[in-house]
Design a protein around this motif. Structure first.
Motif, PDB file in Angstrom:
ATOM      1  N   LEU A  81       2.078   9.380  -6.060  1.00  0.00           N
ATOM      2  CA  LEU A  81       2.770  10.653  -5.887  1.00  0.00           C
ATOM      3  C   LEU A  81       3.759  10.884  -7.034  1.00  0.00           C
ATOM      4  CD1 LEU A  81       3.436  13.184  -4.256  1.00  0.00           C
ATOM      5  CD2 LEU A  81       5.016  11.793  -2.898  1.00  0.00           C
ATOM      6  N   LEU A  82       4.501   9.861  -7.395  1.00  0.00           N
ATOM      7  CA  LEU A  82       5.451   9.970  -8.499  1.00  0.00           C
ATOM      8  C   LEU A  82       4.738  10.300  -9.808  1.00  0.00           C
ATOM      9  CD1 LEU A  82       8.338   9.709  -9.556  1.00  0.00           C
ATOM     10  CD2 LEU A  82       7.931   7.257  -9.795  1.00  0.00           C
ATOM     11  N   LYS A  83       3.580   9.690 -10.015  1.00  0.00           N
ATOM     12  CA  LYS A  83       2.794   9.983 -11.222  1.00  0.00           C
ATOM     13  C   LYS A  83       2.372  11.448 -11.238  1.00  0.00           C
ATOM     14  CE  LYS A  83      -1.570   8.967 -13.204  1.00  0.00           C
ATOM     15  NZ  LYS A  83      -2.860   8.640 -12.783  1.00  0.00           N
ATOM     16  N   SER A  84       1.921  11.972 -10.094  1.00  0.00           N
ATOM     17  CA  SER A  84       1.526  13.383 -10.009  1.00  0.00           C
ATOM     18  C   SER A  84       2.709  14.303 -10.272  1.00  0.00           C
ATOM     19  CB  SER A  84       0.954  13.694  -8.631  1.00  0.00           C
ATOM     20  OG  SER A  84      -0.225  12.985  -8.418  1.00  0.00           O
ATOM     21  N   GLN A  85       3.858  13.974  -9.710  1.00  0.00           N
ATOM     22  CA  GLN A  85       5.052  14.790  -9.919  1.00  0.00           C
ATOM     23  C   GLN A  85       5.491  14.745 -11.379  1.00  0.00           C
ATOM     24  OE1 GLN A  85       7.568  12.940  -6.991  1.00  0.00           O
ATOM     25  NE2 GLN A  85       7.185  14.561  -5.501  1.00  0.00           N
ATOM     26  N   THR A  86       5.436  13.575 -11.979  1.00  0.00           N
ATOM     27  CA  THR A  86       5.809  13.433 -13.386  1.00  0.00           C
ATOM     28  C   THR A  86       4.895  14.268 -14.262  1.00  0.00           C
ATOM     29  OG1 THR A  86       6.622  11.182 -12.976  1.00  0.00           O
ATOM     30  CG2 THR A  86       6.172  11.780 -15.268  1.00  0.00           C
ATOM     31  N   ALA A  87       3.602  14.211 -14.009  1.00  0.00           N
ATOM     32  CA  ALA A  87       2.645  15.012 -14.782  1.00  0.00           C
ATOM     33  C   ALA A  87       2.931  16.501 -14.620  1.00  0.00           C
ATOM     34  CB  ALA A  87       1.218  14.684 -14.357  1.00  0.00           C
ATOM     35  N   LEU A  88       3.271  16.925 -13.407  1.00  0.00           N
ATOM     36  CA  LEU A  88       3.595  18.327 -13.157  1.00  0.00           C
ATOM     37  C   LEU A  88       4.827  18.756 -13.953  1.00  0.00           C
ATOM     38  CD1 LEU A  88       3.101  20.935 -11.465  1.00  0.00           C
ATOM     39  CD2 LEU A  88       4.672  19.950  -9.796  1.00  0.00           C
ATOM     40  N   PHE A  89       5.879  17.945 -13.925  1.00  0.00           N
ATOM     41  CA  PHE A  89       7.104  18.293 -14.647  1.00  0.00           C
ATOM     42  C   PHE A  89       6.887  18.277 -16.152  1.00  0.00           C
ATOM     43  CE2 PHE A  89       9.347  16.658 -10.703  1.00  0.00           C
ATOM     44  CZ  PHE A  89       9.649  17.926 -10.238  1.00  0.00           C
ATOM     45  N   VAL A  90       6.129  17.313 -16.650  1.00  0.00           N
ATOM     46  CA  VAL A  90       5.852  17.250 -18.087  1.00  0.00           C
ATOM     47  C   VAL A  90       5.048  18.477 -18.512  1.00  0.00           C
ATOM     48  CG1 VAL A  90       4.553  15.989 -19.861  1.00  0.00           C
ATOM     49  CG2 VAL A  90       6.075  14.759 -18.313  1.00  0.00           C
ATOM     50  N   ALA A  91       4.073  18.860 -17.701  1.00  0.00           N
ATOM     51  CA  ALA A  91       3.280  20.054 -18.021  1.00  0.00           C
ATOM     52  C   ALA A  91       4.153  21.306 -17.993  1.00  0.00           C
ATOM     53  CB  ALA A  91       2.125  20.195 -17.038  1.00  0.00           C
ATOM     54  N   ALA A  92       5.076  21.373 -17.036  1.00  0.00           N
ATOM     55  CA  ALA A  92       5.952  22.538 -16.945  1.00  0.00           C
ATOM     56  C   ALA A  92       6.905  22.617 -18.136  1.00  0.00           C
ATOM     57  CB  ALA A  92       6.745  22.496 -15.645  1.00  0.00           C
ATOM     58  N   LEU A  93       7.311  21.468 -18.651  1.00  0.00           N
ATOM     59  CA  LEU A  93       8.210  21.460 -19.805  1.00  0.00           C
ATOM     60  C   LEU A  93       7.490  21.838 -21.093  1.00  0.00           C
ATOM     61  CD1 LEU A  93      10.314  18.255 -19.130  1.00  0.00           C
ATOM     62  CD2 LEU A  93      11.143  20.603 -19.142  1.00  0.00           C
ATOM     63  N   GLY A  94       6.188  21.559 -21.130  1.00  0.00           N
ATOM     64  CA  GLY A  94       5.409  21.880 -22.318  1.00  0.00           C
ATOM     65  C   GLY A  94       5.963  21.212 -23.558  1.00  0.00           C
ATOM     66  N   ASP A  95       6.182  21.971 -24.601  1.00  0.00           N
ATOM     67  CA  ASP A  95       6.647  21.418 -25.870  1.00  0.00           C
ATOM     68  C   ASP A  95       8.064  20.865 -25.807  1.00  0.00           C
ATOM     69  OD1 ASP A  95       4.256  22.011 -27.074  1.00  0.00           O
ATOM     70  OD2 ASP A  95       4.937  23.961 -27.815  1.00  0.00           O
ATOM     71  N   ARG A  96       8.801  21.202 -24.763  1.00  0.00           N
ATOM     72  CA  ARG A  96      10.179  20.716 -24.654  1.00  0.00           C
ATOM     73  C   ARG A  96      10.253  19.318 -24.053  1.00  0.00           C
ATOM     74  NH1 ARG A  96      14.386  24.922 -22.689  1.00  0.00           N
ATOM     75  NH2 ARG A  96      15.610  23.169 -23.382  1.00  0.00           N
ATOM     76  N   ALA A  97       9.160  18.787 -23.540  1.00  0.00           N
ATOM     77  CA  ALA A  97       9.152  17.447 -22.966  1.00  0.00           C
ATOM     78  C   ALA A  97       9.558  16.443 -24.037  1.00  0.00           C
ATOM     79  CB  ALA A  97       7.785  17.098 -22.406  1.00  0.00           C
ATOM     80  N   GLY A  98      10.401  15.518 -23.680  1.00  0.00           N
ATOM     81  CA  GLY A  98      10.846  14.501 -24.609  1.00  0.00           C
ATOM     82  C   GLY A  98      12.115  14.879 -25.349  1.00  0.00           C
ATOM     83  N   PRO A 122       0.817  -1.230   0.000  1.00  0.00           N
ATOM     84  CA  PRO A 122       0.000   0.000   0.000  1.00  0.00           C
ATOM     85  C   PRO A 122       0.850   1.279   0.000  1.00  0.00           C
ATOM     86  CG  PRO A 122      -0.893  -1.570   1.567  1.00  0.00           C
ATOM     87  CD  PRO A 122       0.426  -2.127   1.106  1.00  0.00           C
ATOM     88  N   GLY A 123       1.940   1.285   0.754  1.00  0.00           N
ATOM     89  CA  GLY A 123       2.823   2.446   0.774  1.00  0.00           C
ATOM     90  C   GLY A 123       3.520   2.650  -0.559  1.00  0.00           C
ATOM     91  N   VAL A 124       3.913   1.555  -1.192  1.00  0.00           N
ATOM     92  CA  VAL A 124       4.555   1.641  -2.509  1.00  0.00           C
ATOM     93  C   VAL A 124       3.559   2.199  -3.521  1.00  0.00           C
ATOM     94  CG1 VAL A 124       5.584   0.304  -4.384  1.00  0.00           C
ATOM     95  CG2 VAL A 124       6.216  -0.195  -2.019  1.00  0.00           C
ATOM     96  N   ILE A 125       2.328   1.745  -3.474  1.00  0.00           N
ATOM     97  CA  ILE A 125       1.303   2.234  -4.399  1.00  0.00           C
ATOM     98  C   ILE A 125       1.050   3.726  -4.163  1.00  0.00           C
ATOM     99  CG2 ILE A 125      -1.146   2.049  -5.032  1.00  0.00           C
ATOM    100  CD1 ILE A 125      -0.831  -1.006  -4.480  1.00  0.00           C
ATOM    101  N   ASP A 126       1.027   4.158  -2.891  1.00  0.00           N
ATOM    102  CA  ASP A 126       0.882   5.590  -2.592  1.00  0.00           C
ATOM    103  C   ASP A 126       2.048   6.389  -3.178  1.00  0.00           C
ATOM    104  OD1 ASP A 126      -1.482   5.205  -1.246  1.00  0.00           O
ATOM    105  OD2 ASP A 126      -0.581   5.315   0.765  1.00  0.00           O
ATOM    106  N   ASN A 127       3.259   5.842  -3.074  1.00  0.00           N
ATOM    107  CA  ASN A 127       4.426   6.524  -3.628  1.00  0.00           C
ATOM    108  C   ASN A 127       4.363   6.571  -5.149  1.00  0.00           C
ATOM    109  OD1 ASN A 127       5.697   7.232  -1.234  1.00  0.00           O
ATOM    110  ND2 ASN A 127       6.763   5.278  -1.081  1.00  0.00           N
TER     111      ASN A 127
END
Length: 72
Positions: free
Chosen positions: A47-64, A39-44
């Motif tokens: 959280l990692l998925k949320s952080q990844t989405a945030l960073f990808v959104a912040a990068l915008g067109d530069r992602a990838g 359960p703790g691993v799934i919670d992490n």
């Protein structure tokens, strides 16, 4: 936005899919997650998925794109 297929699949995981994905990913990597820790691993993972989405959104067109070397 050009992301690799694994990152796209990770970002597209629904909340209900996180548990089965975590168990399958651990098995694919030959990792053993103790049942009491899962359960703790799934919670992490959530959280990692949320952080990844945030960073990808912040990068915008530069992602990838390849990262640039830091130039002070």
């Amino acid at each position: 936005m050009a992301l690799d297929m694994e990152t796209e699949a990770f970002l597209n995981l629904g909340d209900a899919e996180a548990g089965p994905w975590t168990a399958a990913r651990a098995a694919a990597l030959e990792l053993s997650i103790p049942a009491e820790a899962l359960p703790g691993v799934i919670d992490n993972i959530a959280l990692l998925k949320s952080q990844t989405a945030l960073f990808v959104a912040a990068l915008g067109d530069r992602a990838g794109e390849p990262p640039e070397t830091f130039q002070p």
